[in-house]
Motif scaffolding. Structure first.
Motif, PDB file in Angstrom:
ATOM      1  N   GLU A  96      -5.565   9.921  24.697  1.00  0.00           N
ATOM      2  CA  GLU A  96      -6.409   9.345  23.640  1.00  0.00           C
ATOM      3  C   GLU A  96      -6.649   7.859  23.925  1.00  0.00           C
ATOM      4  O   GLU A  96      -5.819   7.202  24.555  1.00  0.00           O
ATOM      5  N   HIS A 145      -4.104   6.514  26.569  1.00  0.00           N
ATOM      6  CA  HIS A 145      -2.667   6.669  26.405  1.00  0.00           C
ATOM      7  C   HIS A 145      -2.150   7.582  27.515  1.00  0.00           C
ATOM      8  O   HIS A 145      -2.717   8.635  27.789  1.00  0.00           O
ATOM      9  N   CYS A 170      -1.346  -9.798  15.478  1.00  0.00           N
ATOM     10  CA  CYS A 170      -0.715  -8.652  16.135  1.00  0.00           C
ATOM     11  C   CYS A 170       0.743  -8.969  16.474  1.00  0.00           C
ATOM     12  O   CYS A 170       1.638  -8.163  16.195  1.00  0.00           O
ATOM     13  N   LYS A 219     -10.058  -5.528  25.349  1.00  0.00           N
ATOM     14  CA  LYS A 219      -9.477  -4.497  26.193  1.00  0.00           C
ATOM     15  C   LYS A 219     -10.509  -3.729  26.983  1.00  0.00           C
ATOM     16  O   LYS A 219     -11.688  -3.749  26.666  1.00  0.00           O
ATOM     17  N   TYR A 278     -12.076  -0.606  27.432  1.00  0.00           N
ATOM     18  CA  TYR A 278     -12.216   0.513  26.508  1.00  0.00           C
ATOM     19  C   TYR A 278     -12.065   1.874  27.174  1.00  0.00           C
ATOM     20  O   TYR A 278     -12.096   2.891  26.525  1.00  0.00           O
ATOM     21  N   VAL A 308      -6.505   3.993  23.558  1.00  0.00           N
ATOM     22  CA  VAL A 308      -5.450   3.122  23.032  1.00  0.00           C
ATOM     23  C   VAL A 308      -6.086   2.086  22.119  1.00  0.00           C
ATOM     24  O   VAL A 308      -7.072   1.448  22.498  1.00  0.00           O
ATOM     25  N   ASP A 309      -5.531   1.905  20.912  1.00  0.00           N
ATOM     26  CA  ASP A 309      -6.099   0.892  20.020  1.00  0.00           C
ATOM     27  C   ASP A 309      -5.798  -0.500  20.567  1.00  0.00           C
ATOM     28  O   ASP A 309      -4.861  -0.706  21.323  1.00  0.00           O
ATOM     29  N   ILE A 310      -6.622  -1.454  20.176  1.00  0.00           N
ATOM     30  CA  ILE A 310      -6.567  -2.784  20.776  1.00  0.00           C
ATOM     31  C   ILE A 310      -5.246  -3.512  20.498  1.00  0.00           C
ATOM     32  O   ILE A 310      -4.742  -4.219  21.357  1.00  0.00           O
ATOM     33  N   ASP A 311      -4.646  -3.335  19.312  1.00  0.00           N
ATOM     34  CA  ASP A 311      -3.360  -3.991  19.045  1.00  0.00           C
ATOM     35  C   ASP A 311      -2.275  -3.452  19.970  1.00  0.00           C
ATOM     36  O   ASP A 311      -1.467  -4.212  20.499  1.00  0.00           O
ATOM     37  N   THR A 312      -2.245  -2.143  20.165  1.00  0.00           N
ATOM     38  CA  THR A 312      -1.263  -1.535  21.062  1.00  0.00           C
ATOM     39  C   THR A 312      -1.464  -2.047  22.479  1.00  0.00           C
ATOM     40  O   THR A 312      -0.512  -2.371  23.187  1.00  0.00           O
ATOM     41  N   TYR A 313      -2.711  -2.124  22.893  1.00  0.00           N
ATOM     42  CA  TYR A 313      -3.058  -2.616  24.232  1.00  0.00           C
ATOM     43  C   TYR A 313      -2.577  -4.057  24.407  1.00  0.00           C
ATOM     44  O   TYR A 313      -1.904  -4.393  25.388  1.00  0.00           O
TER      45      TYR A 313
END
Length: 117
Positions: free
Chosen positions: A46, A41, A88, A35, A37, A48-53
């Motif tokens: 904040e 959000h 994921c 992602k 970096y 965004v964590d990589i799984d959410t991305y």
């Protein structure tokens, strides 16, 4: 993998957009597990964590049922991005996900062609 492609699996390239543009397996959809970096959000600002991305991009650009046959791949056995992407998706309700562990290296070594965008 060739048999799964012949059966109509949904193929996900988990590598970067640059890598995908350079070469990929024909028919693959690029949803990078790497992602940007700087991604923030929209509401909280904040990171965004990589799984959410990954999941948000998969669901935004890829329209397939949660029970579709999905195969992820990355560069090679040692890369790991395809495994992380598959995990994921599985953890988020996709029920028929697998990982082509050999990735681009194994595909090419097996005599198959790669395509460019």
């Amino acid at each position: 993998l060739k048999n799964k492609l012949d059966d109509g699996c949904f193929l996900v390239d988990a590598l970067s957009r640059d890598s995908f543009n350079h070469h990929h397996i024909d028919g693959a959809h690029n949803v990078s597990y790497q992602k940007d970096y700087t991604q923030k959000h929209a509401e909280t600002g904040e990171p965004v964590d990589i799984d959410t991305y990954f999941l948000s991009h998969f669901e935004k650009y890829v329209t397939t049922d949660k029970d579709a046959n999905i195969v992820t791949y990355s560069g090679s056995l040692g890369c790991g991005l395809s495994y992380l992407g598959a995990m994921c998706l599985s953890l988020n309700g996709y029920t028929n996900v697998s990982c082509y562990k050999g990735g681009l290296r194994q595909w090419k070594k097996s005599g198959h062609e790669l395509v460019t965008s």
